[in-house]
Design an enzyme around this catalytic site. Structure first.
Site, short mmCIF file in Angstrom:
data_model
loop_
_atom_site.label_atom_id
_atom_site.label_comp_id
_atom_site.label_asym_id
_atom_site.label_seq_id
_atom_site.Cartn_x
_atom_site.Cartn_y
_atom_site.Cartn_z
N GLU A 201 0.85 -1.19 0.00
CA GLU A 201 0.00 0.00 0.00
C GLU A 201 0.89 1.24 0.00
O GLU A 201 1.66 1.48 0.94
CB GLU A 201 -0.92 -0.01 1.22
N GLU A 231 -1.00 9.33 -5.12
CA GLU A 231 0.08 8.35 -5.10
C GLU A 231 0.27 7.70 -6.45
O GLU A 231 1.40 7.36 -6.83
CB GLU A 231 -0.22 7.32 -4.01
N ASP A 385 -6.67 3.07 3.71
CA ASP A 385 -6.36 1.80 4.37
C ASP A 385 -7.61 0.94 4.52
O ASP A 385 -7.59 -0.27 4.28
CB ASP A 385 -5.75 2.06 5.74
#
Length: 396
Positions: A201, A231, A385
């Protein structure tokens, strides 16, 4: 004045850095090297009326979500000083080493949450998001790695998830220390059997050398990658231009994200060498949609259901509600979207009665699930998450 910094060294830099990301509605996370300066930030935050504590950190949040979604047992590599924090973990989460005695105090990450339309000085937030600062040394030094490595063989996991490596960003290491730590992670992953899948992750990185070492040592041993829209752009820029961008579109077009997912998939697999794992799954979570790219015939299953689960989890987490309340939601994905920015593009309609759109391209399957965007946001931090974990649960 908005200004970008790789780390925070003063109150003025905190203000300028927050303004830089706030005006773009972009999530970010930065390290504060001066612990006394960080304590002054924390002291100021405690005076805010709606200040609150929650159990955090990428690994504990993901562990709790796996457990909540039905995982029988979850082994967590993390360090805690107080048993009251450990009590925030669900019953089927096992703390590696089961030791809370080696630390004097728990690490604190300070999260500044803001809603869509919030104003700060002359700036207005285009979407709800967060800005995070920390002065975390334990995670930068991978303090929980020994206990996790020791407990892993007997645990026999179906999936290993690596997260939180952004804690290493801009930390002041001794010469070669960071690479040695990442090499230990590499060794652990390289020893796993092929039927134990590995997910990495991503998070917010500003240190180009750190991301380069992660791409060299960790990513080649990962079957799956998870990331948000910021990201994805950081990773894509690093692979294409060998540099990190500081901020990206906080609500990118589907076609743009898909093209960059294709590029990342091709570039990373082209770099694989014998003994490394082929990348077979990418999950990009954005405000408006969940995008999944999975290699056909790989062990990853139920891609459409996983995309839907991730989309619903986004609402549940940000609205802090187990129920889906459409009165507190809006859909910002268009009624159709383009599959690519290239000339070969085709329009993909979004069917309200079956909103997850899936199609195949050569060896891969794509699925896009629109998100019911929460309009009364309680918390964005930890969203990625929770979303990523919820999607993984249905695919292993």
């Amino acid at each position: 004045t908005p200004q970008h910094y790789g780390a925070v060294a003063s109150k003025e830099q905190l203000e300028e850095l927050f303004a830089y990301f706030f005006r773009h509605g972009a999530a970010s996370e930065r390290y504060v090297s001066d612990r006394e300066l960080f304590r002054s930030f924390l002291k100021a935050a405690r005076s805010v009326p709606n200040f609150r504590w929650v159990i955090g950190g990428n690994a504990p949040v993901m562990a709790n979500r796996f457990a909540r979604e039905g995982a029988a047992k979850v082994l967590l590599g993390a360090t805690f000083a107080h048993k009251t924090v450990v009590e925030g973990l669900l019953d089927n989460v096992i703390l590696a080493g089961n030791d809370t005695s080696s630390k004097e105090e728990d690490d604190v990450h300070l999260i500044l949450e803001y809603p869509r339309g919030a104003k700060w000085g002359p700036f207005t937030a285009s979407r709800a998001n967060r800005f995070i600062v920390h002065s975390d040394e334990d995670n930068a030094l991978l303090a929980s790695l020994d206990a996790f490595e020791n407990d892993l063989p007997a645990f026999k996991p179906a999936l290993i998830v690596i997260g939180g490596l952004q804690m290493m960003d801009n930390y002041n290491y001794e010469e070669g220390q960071r690479r040695r730590l990442l090499s230990r992670v590499q060794d652990i992953l390289a020893r796993q059997q092929s039927d134990t899948r590995v997910h990495f992750e991503l998070a917010s990185f500003s240190d180009e050398d750190l991301l380069g070492e992660i791409l060299e040592l960790v990513v080649p041993h990962s079957d799956s990658l998870g990331m948000n829209e910021q990201e994805l752009e950081i990773l894509h820029s690093k692979l294409i231009h060998n540099k990190i961008i500081t901020v990206a579109d906080s609500n990118p077009r589907v076609a743009t994200a898909l093209d960059h997912m294709r590029s990342v998939f091709s570039l990373l697999n082209a770099r694989r060498t014998p003994g490394q794992r082929p990348l077979t799954r990418i999950h990009v979570h954005t405000l408006a949609y969940q995008a999944m790219m999975v290699v056909k015939g790989s062990p990853w299953k139920n891609t459409a259901a996983a995309a839907a689960k991730a989309a619903l989890t986004a609402f549940r987490h940000t609205c802090a509600s187990a129920d889906i309340d459409i009165q507190r939601a809006r859909v910002i994905l268009d009624e159709s979207f383009s599959s690519t920015l290239q000339p070969k593009a085709h329009r993909v309609p979004v069917d309200p009665s079956s909103p997850v759109s899936c199609w195949e391209e050569g060896e891969v399957e794509f699925c896009i699930a629109p998100v019911l965007v929460c309009t009364e946001v309680f918390q964005t931090a930890g969203g990625g998450d929770n979303i990523s974990s919820a999607g993984l649960v249905l695919q292993i």
